[in-house]
Design an enzyme around this catalytic site. Structure first.
Site, PDB file in Angstrom:
ATOM      1  N   THR A  27       0.850  -1.177   0.000  1.00  0.00           N
ATOM      2  CA  THR A  27       0.000   0.000   0.000  1.00  0.00           C
ATOM      3  C   THR A  27       0.891   1.235   0.000  1.00  0.00           C
ATOM      4  O   THR A  27       2.102   1.142   0.193  1.00  0.00           O
ATOM      5  CB  THR A  27      -0.927   0.058   1.232  1.00  0.00           C
ATOM      6  OG1 THR A  27      -0.137   0.317   2.407  1.00  0.00           O
ATOM      7  CG2 THR A  27      -1.690  -1.247   1.412  1.00  0.00           C
ATOM      8  N   ALA A  56       3.157  -0.978   4.768  1.00  0.00           N
ATOM      9  CA  ALA A  56       2.460   0.214   5.245  1.00  0.00           C
ATOM     10  C   ALA A  56       3.492   1.337   5.334  1.00  0.00           C
ATOM     11  O   ALA A  56       4.524   1.180   5.992  1.00  0.00           O
ATOM     12  CB  ALA A  56       1.819  -0.044   6.605  1.00  0.00           C
ATOM     13  N   ILE A  82       7.324  -2.249   7.166  1.00  0.00           N
ATOM     14  CA  ILE A  82       7.367  -0.793   7.226  1.00  0.00           C
ATOM     15  C   ILE A  82       8.004  -0.257   5.948  1.00  0.00           C
ATOM     16  O   ILE A  82       9.105  -0.662   5.565  1.00  0.00           O
ATOM     17  CB  ILE A  82       8.168  -0.324   8.450  1.00  0.00           C
ATOM     18  CG1 ILE A  82       7.584  -0.918   9.730  1.00  0.00           C
ATOM     19  CG2 ILE A  82       8.185   1.201   8.528  1.00  0.00           C
ATOM     20  CD1 ILE A  82       8.523  -0.892  10.913  1.00  0.00           C
ATOM     21  N   LYS A  83       7.298   0.667   5.310  1.00  0.00           N
ATOM     22  CA  LYS A  83       7.746   1.203   4.028  1.00  0.00           C
ATOM     23  C   LYS A  83       8.323   2.599   4.243  1.00  0.00           C
ATOM     24  O   LYS A  83       7.657   3.480   4.801  1.00  0.00           O
ATOM     25  CB  LYS A  83       6.553   1.250   3.076  1.00  0.00           C
ATOM     26  CG  LYS A  83       6.883   1.317   1.596  1.00  0.00           C
ATOM     27  CD  LYS A  83       5.590   1.164   0.792  1.00  0.00           C
ATOM     28  CE  LYS A  83       5.824   1.175  -0.691  1.00  0.00           C
ATOM     29  NZ  LYS A  83       4.549   1.096  -1.434  1.00  0.00           N
ATOM     30  N   VAL A  84       9.561   2.799   3.795  1.00  0.00           N
ATOM     31  CA  VAL A  84      10.232   4.089   3.953  1.00  0.00           C
ATOM     32  C   VAL A  84      10.766   4.546   2.598  1.00  0.00           C
ATOM     33  O   VAL A  84      11.078   3.718   1.738  1.00  0.00           O
ATOM     34  CB  VAL A  84      11.381   4.019   4.978  1.00  0.00           C
ATOM     35  CG1 VAL A  84      10.874   3.583   6.350  1.00  0.00           C
ATOM     36  CG2 VAL A  84      12.496   3.093   4.509  1.00  0.00           C
TER      37      VAL A  84
END
Length: 217
Positions: A27, A56, A82-84
């Site tokens: 997402t 996310a 975790i998306k960075v």
């Protein structure tokens, strides 16, 4: 190759998961906006549908805030990734979060050197954006090939997650090059099964079967 579906629509995810076609979900803030629901609620619902990684994305731009937001997202479910963003602060956050045992997807990658740094920062996934490179007349698949070679040269564990995938050919070429994952919109993923000769052959088989007057019982 693993398939992730790129959407925040839980109904689409459930359909594809039930069909056994996906291994995870990605997402981003734009997809969350389309869902028109609280982000944490959407991510929690998605994580209940699939056991695979669910990316996310943080919205902060400095490392400390990314880390703080990342930890909040990670508390939603065990399979949150975790998306960075691929910035210096993003890489700092990636190192910190990955050292704590969290899955991290480093996104918005547009060069092989960026991908190299993400792997060194401990990224679980690197997300090179194929379609956006194609949009400016650069070769997105050449980037996938460069990253594959670099990662193989140094035996990095980071998985190449082909993103901004827009066509069936993108999927085919990424698989041939050796991308570990492709994240694909639901419509594109469903289109992979389609071929006119399959439809034509099935139509002929059913017509011939009808002529036999038989049933399978």
């Amino acid at each position: 190759m693993k398939f992730f579906v790129d959407t925040a629509d839980v109904n689409d995810i459930r359909e594809l998961q039930d069909a056994g076609l996906i291994d995870g979900v990605t997402t981003n803030p734009s997809l969350i906006m389309k869902a028109n629901r609280p982000m944490k609620e959407v991510i929690a619902d998605i994580c209940e549908v699939t056991e695979g990684p669910v990316s996310a994305e943080v919205t902060a731009t400095d490392a400390d805030e990314m880390i703080r937001e990342g930890k909040i997202l990670a508390e939603i479910a065990d399979n949150v990734c975790i998306k960075v963003p691929l910035t210096l602060d993003g890489l700092k956050a990636c190192r910190h979060l990955s050292d704590e045992g969290h899955m991290v997807n480093v996104t918005l990658c547009f060069s092989a050197t960026q991908a190299l740094l993400a792997a060194k920062a401990g990224a679980t996934f690197i997300s090179p954006f194929i379609g956006r490179l194609d949009d400016i007349n650069l070769d997105g698949m050449a980037l996938i090939a460069d990253i594959r070679r670099i990662y193989d040269n140094y035996e990095f564990d980071t998985e190449i997650l082909a993103a901004s995938v827009r066509t069936i050919n993108h999927v085919r070429e990424a698989a041939l090059i050796g991308a570990d994952v492709a994240t694909v919109p639901p419509a594109t993923l469903k289109a992979l099964v389609k071929h006119p000769l399959t439809d034509k052959g099935l139509e002929q088989f059913l017509a011939d079967w009808q002529k036999t007057g038989q049933t399978i019982s």
